[in-house]
Design a protein around this motif. Structure first.
Motif, mmCIF file in Angstrom:
data_model
loop_
_atom_site.group_PDB
_atom_site.id
_atom_site.type_symbol
_atom_site.label_atom_id
_atom_site.label_comp_id
_atom_site.label_asym_id
_atom_site.label_seq_id
_atom_site.Cartn_x
_atom_site.Cartn_y
_atom_site.Cartn_z
ATOM 1 N N LEU A 129 49.245 33.755 33.610
ATOM 2 C CA LEU A 129 48.745 34.963 34.272
ATOM 3 C C LEU A 129 47.765 34.680 35.405
ATOM 4 N N LEU A 130 48.147 35.123 36.595
ATOM 5 C CA LEU A 130 47.222 35.091 37.725
ATOM 6 C C LEU A 130 47.298 36.454 38.410
ATOM 7 N N LEU A 131 46.143 37.090 38.510
ATOM 8 C CA LEU A 131 46.056 38.379 39.200
ATOM 9 C C LEU A 131 45.698 38.099 40.653
ATOM 10 N N PRO A 190 29.882 36.561 35.995
ATOM 11 C CA PRO A 190 29.548 36.017 34.671
ATOM 12 C C PRO A 190 28.887 37.063 33.780
ATOM 13 N N LYS A 191 28.228 38.046 34.398
ATOM 14 C CA LYS A 191 27.526 39.080 33.607
ATOM 15 C C LYS A 191 28.500 39.990 32.859
ATOM 16 N N LYS A 192 29.723 40.101 33.357
ATOM 17 C CA LYS A 192 30.664 41.067 32.766
ATOM 18 C C LYS A 192 31.378 40.529 31.529
ATOM 19 N N HIS A 193 31.328 39.217 31.314
ATOM 20 C CA HIS A 193 31.914 38.609 30.108
ATOM 21 C C HIS A 193 33.366 39.016 29.890
ATOM 22 N N VAL A 194 34.169 38.936 30.932
ATOM 23 C CA VAL A 194 35.584 39.307 30.795
ATOM 24 C C VAL A 194 36.327 38.187 30.055
ATOM 25 N N ASP A 195 37.073 38.569 29.014
ATOM 26 C CA ASP A 195 37.823 37.583 28.216
ATOM 27 C C ASP A 195 38.947 36.944 29.029
ATOM 28 N N LYS A 196 39.133 35.656 28.820
ATOM 29 C CA LYS A 196 40.319 34.966 29.342
ATOM 30 C C LYS A 196 40.946 34.249 28.149
ATOM 31 N N CYS A 197 42.181 34.582 27.844
ATOM 32 C CA CYS A 197 42.823 33.971 26.667
ATOM 33 C C CYS A 197 43.907 32.984 27.112
ATOM 34 N N TYR A 198 43.860 31.792 26.561
ATOM 35 C CA TYR A 198 44.790 30.711 26.934
ATOM 36 C C TYR A 198 45.591 30.242 25.722
ATOM 37 N N GLU A 199 46.838 29.908 25.982
ATOM 38 C CA GLU A 199 47.639 29.192 24.988
ATOM 39 C C GLU A 199 47.511 27.714 25.338
ATOM 40 N N ASN A 213 36.587 48.702 32.793
ATOM 41 C CA ASN A 213 35.627 47.769 32.173
ATOM 42 C C ASN A 213 36.151 46.348 32.067
ATOM 43 N N GLY A 214 37.204 46.035 32.773
ATOM 44 C CA GLY A 214 37.727 44.671 32.678
ATOM 45 C C GLY A 214 38.410 44.440 31.352
ATOM 46 N N ASN A 215 37.643 44.449 30.268
ATOM 47 C CA ASN A 215 38.210 44.141 28.946
ATOM 48 C C ASN A 215 38.993 45.294 28.343
ATOM 49 N N LEU A 258 47.276 33.658 29.082
ATOM 50 C CA LEU A 258 48.032 34.786 28.545
ATOM 51 C C LEU A 258 47.410 36.131 28.890
ATOM 52 N N ARG A 259 46.076 36.145 29.045
ATOM 53 C CA ARG A 259 45.409 37.434 29.206
ATOM 54 C C ARG A 259 44.130 37.248 30.014
ATOM 55 N N MET A 260 43.820 38.275 30.795
ATOM 56 C CA MET A 260 42.535 38.323 31.492
ATOM 57 C C MET A 260 42.023 39.743 31.320
ATOM 58 N N GLY A 261 40.932 39.911 30.573
ATOM 59 C CA GLY A 261 40.447 41.255 30.269
ATOM 60 C C GLY A 261 41.551 42.052 29.603
ATOM 61 N N SER A 262 41.800 43.256 30.105
ATOM 62 C CA SER A 262 42.818 44.120 29.492
ATOM 63 C C SER A 262 44.230 43.793 29.984
#
Ligand code: URA
Length: 233
Positions: A107-109, A123-132, A231-233, A201-205
């Motif tokens: 995933l690349l936006l 960095p303040k927003k703490h957006v999740d990035k999920c990797y396999e 809200n990003g997430n 696999l995922r970035m925020g929502s």
């Protein structure tokens, strides 16, 4: 904005095609036949028609790319192929939101919405990035607690807590909220392991569309854009 750039941005043609359209008197601006392809227009206010059909301008493009290995996450480069080389002319005004390594896939936006780009990377927003993550060595269960506490990288940087899910000996999911250089690879190095394949696999929502093959892209749906903007997430 120049009329010919507008034509490219709405996907109606290339800049040289815009020139030919002007020559053939196929373009009007607010009802007047356009005389020059480099004339200035206001895309928000002016009505541009091609063969009588109004061309609709969207201020921002939001693109989900399943990045393949071997291309770099930049807008241009003298030697390497970039992710923009995978997109048609009309989307050349976007930029990647953050970077994936050359050998990382997934995933690349990409967008030209600078506010969203900034919010997702802050960095303040703490957006999740999920990797396999595929590993060279089996992942021991103790790694879950180590990641939860926050591992220390080679340069002494103490990572924020990360969530590790072990799917099988060599395959895990790791969710982090930061984006330091080579972060995931260095987090596993800190635990004495090595990443052999990395896929986001995922970035925020925003979740990678499983129907996209590597190298393919699609536009985000309105709902995906709205959720990211909220809200990003
Ligand atoms: N972490 C890495 O090590 N590489 C990436 O491309 C993304 C996260």
């Amino acid at each position: 904005m120049r009329l010919d750039k507008f034509i490219v941005a709405v996907g109606a043609g290339s800049r040289s095609q815009a020139k030919s359209m002007v020559k053939a008197k196929r373009l009007t601006v607010n009802g007047q036949v356009a005389k020059k392809s480099d004339m200035k227009i206001d895309p928000e206010k002016d009505s541009v028609c091609l063969d009588g059909q109004e061309l609709v301008y969207t201020a921002f493009d939001y693109i989900m790319l399943n990045k393949p290995a071997g291309v770099i996450s930049a807008t241009e480069d003298a030697r390497e192929r970039t992710v923009l080389d995978l997109l048609p002319d009309r989307y050349q005004r976007v930029a990647p939101v953050g970077r994936l390594d050359k050998d990382t896939v997934g995933l690349l936006l990409l967008t030209n919405d600078g506010q969203l780009n900034h919010n997702l990377l802050s960095p303040k927003k703490h957006v999740d990035k999920c990797y396999e993550v595929t590993l060279e060595q089996p992942c021991p269960p103790e790694a879950i607690a180590a990641m939860k506490t926050g591992v220390t990288l080679d340069d002494g940087y103490q990572c924020l807590p990360a969530e590790l899910t072990i799917l099988s000996d060599y395959l895990v999911h790791l969710t982090i909220q930061e984006g330091k250089f080579h972060q995931v690879k260095r987090m596993f190095l800190a635990l004495g392991n090595k990443v052999t394949h990395l896929k986001r696999l995922r970035m925020g929502s925003l979740t990678l569309d499983p129907s996209l093959e590597e190298g393919d892209f699609r536009l985000l749906t309105e709902e995906e854009v709205t959720r990211l903007q909220k809200n990003g997430n």
